[in-house]
Every structure is written in C-alpha cells, then in structure tokens.
Write a protein that holds these residues in place. Structure first.
Motif, PDB file in Angstrom:
ATOM      1  N   ASP A   1      -8.672  11.828  -1.576  1.00  0.00           N
ATOM      2  CA  ASP A   1      -9.515  10.633  -0.573  1.00  0.00           C
ATOM      3  C   ASP A   1     -10.086  11.389   0.788  1.00  0.00           C
ATOM      4  O   ASP A   1     -10.994  11.296   1.075  1.00  0.00           O
TER       5      ASP A   1
ATOM      6  N   LEU B   1      -4.003   5.734  -0.472  1.00  0.00           N
ATOM      7  CA  LEU B   1      -4.990   6.737   0.174  1.00  0.00           C
ATOM      8  C   LEU B   1      -4.130   7.881  -0.159  1.00  0.00           C
ATOM      9  O   LEU B   1      -3.158   8.164   0.421  1.00  0.00           O
TER      10      LEU B   1
ATOM     11  N   PHE C   1      -5.944   2.331   7.545  1.00  0.00           N
ATOM     12  CA  PHE C   1      -5.573   2.043   6.089  1.00  0.00           C
ATOM     13  C   PHE C   1      -4.421   0.802   5.851  1.00  0.00           C
ATOM     14  O   PHE C   1      -4.715   0.167   5.334  1.00  0.00           O
TER      15      PHE C   1
ATOM     16  N   LYS D   1       0.963  -1.249   0.013  1.00  0.00           N
ATOM     17  CA  LYS D   1      -0.054  -0.015  -0.012  1.00  0.00           C
ATOM     18  C   LYS D   1       0.989   1.341  -0.153  1.00  0.00           C
ATOM     19  O   LYS D   1       2.116   1.159   0.556  1.00  0.00           O
TER      20      LYS D   1
ATOM     21  N   GLU E   1      -7.141   1.757  -5.368  1.00  0.00           N
ATOM     22  CA  GLU E   1      -7.462   1.509  -3.939  1.00  0.00           C
ATOM     23  C   GLU E   1      -6.352   0.821  -3.171  1.00  0.00           C
ATOM     24  O   GLU E   1      -6.413   1.065  -1.926  1.00  0.00           O
TER      25      GLU E   1
ATOM     26  N   VAL F   1       0.581   5.640   0.915  1.00  0.00           N
ATOM     27  CA  VAL F   1      -0.043   6.663   1.509  1.00  0.00           C
ATOM     28  C   VAL F   1       0.673   7.770   0.997  1.00  0.00           C
ATOM     29  O   VAL F   1       1.738   8.072   1.138  1.00  0.00           O
TER      30      VAL F   1
END
Ligand code: 5GP
Length: 189
Positions: free
Chosen positions: A163, A118, A185, A4, A115, A6
């Motif tokens: 977001d 973030l 998240f 992921k 997705e 951010v």
C-alpha cells in the motif's frame, strides 16, 4: 475478527525494527505481534518478547496443527510465522496489531485482512547502504549477511505491491512520517 493490522516489510537492515519500536512507544493502542521462529536468538533477544523461539520440529508441529495464519521459510531451514493465537490476543484488546514480516508473509496477511490491513514497505536508499548497516550492527555473521543481502535484492522487487513505500533516507524523518501514516490509519474508520 475486528480491528486493524499494520504490516511492515523490508530488506534486512532497512531500519524497520527501529521504526516499529518507535511507533509502539508513541501509539499506545498498538501492540507487536510476536512471531514464532526456528532461528536461534541473538544475544540481546528474549523468548516471548522478540520472538517465540523454537526448534524446527516444534515449528513444523505447529504447521501441522494449523496454528499459523501464515508462515515462510525465509532462509534455508529457518522458519518464521504468525500465530493465530497471537493476532487474536491483540485484536481482543481492541488494539492495532503491528507485524514485522518478510515480503511474502506481508502480502499474504494483506490479502487475508484486506482493507483492515495497511501494508508498508520500508525501502533503504540502496543495497550498499544495507550492507553497511548490517555490518555495523554486528548482529549477524558474514554468511548470514551475505544471505540477507541476496534476499534483499529479491525483496526489492515486491515493493510496488505494498500500500505504501516508505523510503528511509533519514531515520528520524522516516519515523515521523511513519507515525503520521499509522496514526491516520489507526484513527480512521
Ligand atoms: P530476523 O531474523 O532479522 O529477525 O528476520 C528475518 C526476516 O523474517 C525479516 O524479514 C522479518 O520481517 C521476517 N519475519 C519475522 N517474523 C515473521 C513472520 O511471522 N512471518 C514472516 N513471513 N516473516 C517474518
């Protein structure tokens, strides 16, 4: 690529760097994506820690080699970019990548990773508050502060595309809020 990301974007002086440093300390599974830039290092900055500092020519060479996921000429003849190798280095460790970027770069990364990313816009209470903070931190020349404030007005217009909009009225409270949002998240599926 698994893992992921951010993304933090904000007008210069909004408190973004302090928030990012706090999160990197508190959430061990995160790591900062060190960008490349053609800007000169500030007094307290180190190559390979804050940025990979390089000449405009070296930066352009990397553009030609397709070394960047994204890059922007954030200020006139001052380039900033996210290296493929940097994001891969962090994702390979199964860590969450924390990125600090201008609004255009932030939205570009979000559109690539969807997705898995973030995007957070750190919003200062007002442009006047930015002017005060930039002057107080004493890291930028008058010319650079003027350029940064002009750019801020432009960046404000992009907030709604992120977001999350994180308003920074009180830095400690904002850090705690960012911690809650990012932990959720990172831990979510
Ligand atoms: P500064 O000179 O204050 O370190 O950064 C100026 C601006 O460039 C900030 O808005 C910062 O978020 C942005 N920036 C830093 N790294 C990158 C990057 O890799 N890509 C893009 N697009 N912007 C970046």
């Amino acid at each position: 690529m698994e893992g992921k990301l951010v993304i933090f974007s904000a007008p210069s002086g909004a408190g973004k760097t302090s928030i990012i440093k706090y999160l990197l300390d508190k959430i061990l599974s995160t790591e900062f994506s060190i960008s490349a830039t053609s800007r000169k290092p500030r007094e307290n900055e180190k190559n390979g820690v804050d940025y990979y500092f390089m000449s405009v020519d070296s930066f352009k060479k990397k553009i030609r080699n397709n070394d960047f996921i994204e890059f922007e000429e954030v200020y006139a003849n001052v380039f900033y970019g996210t290296l493929n190798s940097e994001v891969n280095r962090i994702l390979k460790k199964n860590k969450t990548v924390i990125l600090d970027m201008d609004v255009k770069g932030g939205l570009k990364i979000k559109s690539i990773f969807k997705e898995k990313a973030l995007s957070i816009f750190v919003k200062p209470p007002s442009i006047e508050s930015l002017d005060r903070r930039l002057a107080k931190r004493g890291l930028d020349s008058k010319k650079s502060i003027k350029e940064r404030l002009e750019k801020s007005e432009f960046e404000f217009g992009f907030a709604e595309k992120f977001d999350i909009i994180l308003e920074n009225k009180d830095l400690d409270k904002t850090k705690s809020k960012a911690f809650r949002i990012v932990s959720e998240f990172v831990m979510g599926k």
